[in-house]
Design an enzyme around this catalytic site. Structure first.
Site, PDB file in Angstrom:
ATOM      1  CE  LYS A  74      67.128  98.055  41.968  1.00  0.00           C
ATOM      2  NZ  LYS A  74      65.659  98.232  41.909  1.00  0.00           N
TER       3      LYS A  74
ATOM      4  CE  LYS B  32      61.709  88.997  39.674  1.00  0.00           C
ATOM      5  NZ  LYS B  32      62.790  89.713  38.956  1.00  0.00           N
TER       6      LYS B  32
HETATM    7  N1  GLU Z   1      63.433  97.318  39.234  1.00  0.00           N
HETATM    8  C1  GLU Z   1      62.055  97.211  39.583  1.00  0.00           C
HETATM    9  C2  GLU Z   1      61.845  97.670  41.010  1.00  0.00           C
HETATM   10  O1  GLU Z   1      62.631  98.433  41.546  1.00  0.00           O
HETATM   11  C3  GLU Z   1      61.474  95.836  39.289  1.00  0.00           C
HETATM   12  C4  GLU Z   1      62.134  94.675  39.963  1.00  0.00           C
HETATM   13  C5  GLU Z   1      61.642  93.335  39.439  1.00  0.00           C
HETATM   14  O2  GLU Z   1      60.794  93.306  38.570  1.00  0.00           O
HETATM   15  O3  GLU Z   1      62.137  92.324  39.937  1.00  0.00           O
HETATM   16  O4  GLU Z   1      60.852  97.384  41.619  1.00  0.00           O
END
Ligand code: GLU
Length: 425
Positions: free
Chosen positions: A117, A81
């Site tokens: 990511k 995620k």
């Molecule tokens: N991009 C955000 C982070 O770095 C959220 C990631 C998400 O909601 O999965 O935490």
């Protein structure tokens, strides 16, 4: 006007290699937890890394080939995620480091996920709506085989928003021939988004600031706060701090910073910011991002990008508490300097975990088809972040380590244990 490179650094910063410094702390954390070297060998890099080329027909008729990445750090705990970043400085190493940080965040707030990511090298500030849609859809087509609601669930990150999530969800649903809201989080409400997702990162940071202030005996009422960055996290955070009675005396964007010792008019600035968080261009009397970070204040919140507090300026930071809303804003050398100076540093992997926490709530709601109210989300988020803060803070106290190492120890444990139970190591 040329960008103030303080908050918008050029290409990959070789001197402050975020992947290398993350690996250093992961290694230390695993050592402290008593894990053998092969656990580090597994966790020091993503298990899967896809590089893709995305051709996009631009508005002038030419075709531009963009480079994108998707990293999946470890999926022993569950699907991976993490967000997708659209930025000119995206690099393979950065995406890898960001995926490791997502594993840590999910471990700290105890979600059934590993870290992932994505990123595309591009500058959305210079692209039209149509070009952005084509790029977003092209990226999903390119990575579709390795993502999905039970494999890897993307979300917003720097310069991506709910509209981009909507295009991506639509593209995936077409490929999947099924309505798949659980493929991605951070969607608009009408497409299965969650109440409270947009403000979630800032709410998590706010809770961490409140808890850290309690530990240091600082009253938030009247406390002087400086926030670097006026994007999703920085802007909402400034608002929440302002509403809590704190005085936000400094804010910034990629082009400069604003300072008023009597407190800035946050509502006015929120009203005037553009969708990329740019607002300082409207003012003449700006200061630089470098000056902003060194302002005399009680609480400093770097909410922009990596490597902002380094060995060069850590000695000049005058805040009592630094809470990292951005990913990786403080280098390891600077972490040591701040810690030696008695400044309480609440690390990114804890402070910014509110976003992924509410993303998880969004995914759960998509899976069950039953949706919660904003109050229910807020209550759940509050519980998770307070508990996680206590857990990391107490680990730091009992193990006599700084909060960053403590957060890594708490965050990495689940993936290490799950990898062992699965018989991988
Ligand atoms: N991009 C955000 C982070 O770095 C959220 C990631 C998400 O909601 O999965 O935490």
């Amino acid at each position: 006007m040329a960008a103030d490179l303080g908050a918008d650094n050029q290409a990959f910063d070789e001197k402050h290699d975020v992947l290398k410094s993350t690996q250093t702390v992961i290694h230390k954390a695993l050592e402290k937890l008593g894990y053998p070297e092969e656990v580090y060998e597994l966790l020091k890099e993503p298990i899967r890394m896809l590089t893709v080329k995305i051709p996009v027909r631009m508005d002038d008729g030419s075709v531009k080939i963009f480079t994108g990445y998707r990293a999946q750090h470890n999926d022993a705990v569950g699907p991976t995620k993490g967000g997708i970043r659209f930025h000119p400085n995206v690099s393979e190493k950065e995406v890898k480091a960001l995926s490791i940080w997502m594993t840590l965040k999910c471990g700290i707030v105890n979600l059934p996920y590993g870290g992932g990511k994505g990123g595309i090298i591009c500058d959305p500030r210079e692209m039209s709506f149509r070009e952005l849609e084509a790029l977003s859809r092209g990226y999903v087509r390119a990575i579709s085989q390795i993502v999905g609601p039970t494999k890897d669930i993307p979300a917003p990150d720097v310069f991506t928003n709910s509209q981009i999530m909507a295009w991506m969800m639509d593209e995936y649903s077409r490929i999947d021939e099924f309505n798949s809201p659980g493929f991605i989080t951070g969607k608009p409400l009408v497409l299965g988004g969650s109440h409270g997702r947009e403000t979630a990162t800032a709410k998590g940071v706010t809770i961490c600031i409140r808890e850290a202030a309690k530990k240091r005996g600082i009253n938030l009422e009247g406390a002087r706060v400086v926030v670097q960055g006026f994007g999703n996290a920085g802007s909402f955070l400034s608002k929440f701090m302002h509403d809590a009675g704190a005085k936000v005396i400094g804010i910034s964007d990629a082009y400069g910073a604003l300072y008023d010792p009597n407190g800035l008019d946050i509502d006015y600035l929120l009203d005037r910011r553009d969708s990329f968080g740019t607002v300082t261009k409207l003012f003449d009397n700006t200061i630089s991002n470098k000056e902003l970070l060194e302002l005399d204040c009680d609480i400093l919140v770097p909410a922009a990008i990596e490597n902002q507090i380094t060995e060069e300026n850590a000695h000049n930071i005058r805040a009592q508490i630094v809470v990292e809303a951005a990913n990786g804003p403080t280098t390891l050398e600077a972490t040591q300097i701040l810690t030696d100076r008695g400044i309480l540093l609440v690390p990114d992997v804890l402070a910014s975990a509110g976003g992924v926490t509410v993303s998880y709530f969004e995914w759960v709601q998509n899976n069950q088809g039953y949706y919660w109210t904003e109050e229910e989300i807020d209550e759940k988020l509050e519980k998770v972040i307070v508990q996680s803060f206590e857990n990391v803070y107490n680990t730091a106290e009992t193990r006599r380590v700084d909060m960053r190492l403590a957060a890594y120890m708490v965050g990495v444990r689940k993936s290490a244990e799950a990898s062992r139970f699965r018989g991988w190591i």
